[in-house]
Design an enzyme around this catalytic site. Structure first.
Site, PDB file in Angstrom:
ATOM      1  CB  THR A  96       1.207  -7.569   8.825  1.00  0.00           C
ATOM      2  OG1 THR A  96       2.048  -8.543   9.471  1.00  0.00           O
ATOM      3  CG2 THR A  96      -0.249  -7.981   8.971  1.00  0.00           C
ATOM      4  CB  VAL A  97       5.683  -5.047   6.659  1.00  0.00           C
ATOM      5  CG1 VAL A  97       7.091  -4.632   7.064  1.00  0.00           C
ATOM      6  CG2 VAL A  97       5.727  -5.999   5.464  1.00  0.00           C
ATOM      7  NE  ARG A 103       6.081   3.627   2.251  1.00  0.00           N
ATOM      8  CZ  ARG A 103       4.865   3.164   2.540  1.00  0.00           C
ATOM      9  NH1 ARG A 103       4.677   1.861   2.706  1.00  0.00           N
ATOM     10  NH2 ARG A 103       3.842   3.979   2.660  1.00  0.00           N
ATOM     11  NE  ARG A 104      14.344   0.252   5.770  1.00  0.00           N
ATOM     12  CZ  ARG A 104      13.843   1.478   5.898  1.00  0.00           C
ATOM     13  NH1 ARG A 104      12.944   1.916   5.009  1.00  0.00           N
ATOM     14  NH2 ARG A 104      14.223   2.268   6.889  1.00  0.00           N
ATOM     15  N   GLY A 105      10.804  -3.331   1.017  1.00  0.00           N
ATOM     16  CA  GLY A 105      10.653  -4.353  -0.011  1.00  0.00           C
ATOM     17  C   GLY A 105      10.279  -5.724   0.502  1.00  0.00           C
ATOM     18  CG  LEU A 106      10.791  -6.696   4.592  1.00  0.00           C
ATOM     19  CD1 LEU A 106      10.573  -6.633   6.091  1.00  0.00           C
ATOM     20  CD2 LEU A 106      11.898  -7.682   4.244  1.00  0.00           C
ATOM     21  CG  LEU A 107       3.736  -6.499   0.128  1.00  0.00           C
ATOM     22  CD1 LEU A 107       3.043  -7.762   0.602  1.00  0.00           C
ATOM     23  CD2 LEU A 107       2.784  -5.312   0.182  1.00  0.00           C
ATOM     24  CE1 TYR A 136      -1.308  -7.111  -1.116  1.00  0.00           C
ATOM     25  CE2 TYR A 136      -3.045  -5.612  -0.399  1.00  0.00           C
ATOM     26  CZ  TYR A 136      -2.036  -6.517  -0.099  1.00  0.00           C
ATOM     27  OH  TYR A 136      -1.759  -6.811   1.203  1.00  0.00           O
ATOM     28  CG  PHE A 427     -10.070 -15.072   1.873  1.00  0.00           C
ATOM     29  CD1 PHE A 427      -8.746 -14.910   1.521  1.00  0.00           C
ATOM     30  CD2 PHE A 427     -11.043 -14.577   1.017  1.00  0.00           C
ATOM     31  CE1 PHE A 427      -8.378 -14.262   0.349  1.00  0.00           C
ATOM     32  CE2 PHE A 427     -10.701 -13.917  -0.160  1.00  0.00           C
ATOM     33  CZ  PHE A 427      -9.370 -13.756  -0.491  1.00  0.00           C
TER      34      PHE A 427
END
Length: 427
Positions: A96-97, A103-107, A136, A427
């Site tokens: 999650t973000v 939209r900040r590239g954290l994922l 993904y 899972f």
């Protein structure tokens, strides 16, 4: 330098957002961030439940100051491959973000860190359940299994065929949740070793099912549980179900919803289905998820009364991180050789690979300079790995390029399995 504006109006640069492995003591606030990310207001932090799947170094948090605004974790699972080998994999979940930091590239940062770590740990494959289809693929994952269910009009179906096999001397018993907690894990472990695509079931699976530790944010209602025992008393099958009451005009017209179904052999399966189709007051049987090639519709006298469940969809996604290790671990349908040219921006699966299989179904993959028979990307490779998707179908959709006529079918013949890959578990 990009920034994100948080609720109090202050701006934080993306470079100032720290991504790190959390400690066990931080599971409570991490769980709160997870709930926010999944749009679940008011759900308890439930650190005890989160602890069931806590593995040091594999549970990540993204931090804006001291506030967790992103979550990510992986778990060391084993994936059953065609041929029965259990492959160590990275099972990715809880991604999650928080809405204020999207939209900040954290994922991308969290995923990049995990895929590199998984490859370093020797996990040749990563798997996940995709909440949204379009997220993904850019990380090299492709849909590799599907959920598949059936809705049965029992009156129209006319019952199960009389000529179906039955387990001689077998019996069916209703069991308690405590008995389910004792009998279920061992039965599932035996079952999943013969089901390509299946994964193990840990305490975080069984404790919510039995009500010992309900999953936070989900209402638990005790299901009915039945087991099938053979003549020696050995448990060979299990079904969990619930009834949805419906009495229009005082007439019973209930739906029996099958929540879980495991059978080690066809005679056990038939015995369990006969029981489920004979429960009082039931006019509709809803099987939400069963193997996509399960013969259930053909068990009935009128298979047209068995209609696909409306929620059937792609389910488990897969990403190959080590091509030789991943393909060398599974078995194939026979002898053959196909050269694949794989594009992968992250580099893990990129290259030209020769898949060579002998008559016993043992295969190996090695780099080659030979001309490619098929060209594809890492997403398509992940979809094909377990054999649940067809190369010919992906080629027709322009997701695989056939450079040698007949190569798509040649690869399908190698990847084909008697039982389609299927994973029934979240899972």
């Amino acid at each position: 330098m990009s920034t994100s504006t948080v609720a109090n109006g202050t701006a934080t640069t993306v470079d100032e957002i720290e991504i790190r492995a959390i400690t066990e003591d931080e599971l409570g606030p991490w769980g709160a961030a997870l709930n926010l990310g999944f749009q679940r207001a008011g759900v308890p932090q439930a650190p005890e439940f989160r602890r069931l799947r806590y593995f040091p170094g594999r549970t990540l948090g993204a931090y804006d100051g001291d506030r967790c605004i992103g979550t990510f974790r992986s778990m060391p699972y084993q994936l059953t491959l065609p041929g029965g080998h259990l492959l160590p994999v990275s099972a990715i979940t809880s991604v999650t973000v928080t809405q204020t930091h999207r939209r900040r590239g954290l994922l991308s940062r969290m995923m990049g860190r995990e895929l590199a770590a998984a490859r370093e740990r020797g996990e040749a494959v990563a798997i996940l359940i995709a909440a949204e289809y379009n997220i993904y693929g850019r990380f090299g994952f492709g849909p590799a299994t599907r959920t598949h269910g059936w809705r049965v009009d029992l009156k129209r179906a006319g019952g199960l065929r009389a000529d179906l096999p039955s387990a001689a001397g077998g019996r069916i018993d209703l069991i308690s949740m405590a008995e389910l907690g004792r009998l279920g894990p061992e039965l599932h472990e035996r079952w999943r070793r013969g089901q390509p695509g299946a994964i193990g079931r840990d305490d975080a699976h069984w404790k919510p099912v039995t009500g010992e530790m309900p999953a936070p944010g989900f209402e638990w209602k005790e299901p009915f549980a039945v087991v099938h025992r053979d003549a020696d008393g050995t448990v060979t099958g299990l079904a969990l179900y619930r009834l949805e009451d419906h009495f229009p005009g005082g007439l019973a017209s209930c739906t029996l919803v099958v929540k879980d179904f495991l059978a080690l052999d066809r005679a056990t399966a038939v015995s369990l289905w006969r029981y489920l189709c004979s429960v009082d007051w039931v006019s509709t049987l809803l099987v939400k998820n069963i193997g996509p090639d399960d013969p259930l519709p053909l068990y009935f006298n009128d298979p047209r009364a068995v209609q696909p469940y409306e929620d059937n969809a792609d389910y488990m996604w897969l990403r190959v991180l080590d091509v030789p290790a991943a393909f060398g671990a599974r078995r194939f349908a026979g002898a053959g050789r196909v050269v694949l040219e794989v594009t992968d921006p992250a580099g893990y699966a990129a290259g030209r690979w020769a898949l060579t299989c002998d008559a016993e179904g043992v295969g190996q993959v090695a780099p080659t300079t030979d001309q490619a028979d098929l060209a594809l990307d890492a997403r398509a490779l992940g979809s094909l790995y377990l054999g649940a998707e067809s190369t010919s179908r992906l080629a027709a959709a322009h997701l695989v390029e056939e450079r040698r006529p007949g190569a798509a079918f040649a690869l399908d013949r190698l990847l084909g399995t008697p039982l389609k890959a299927w994973n029934p578990d979240n899972f």
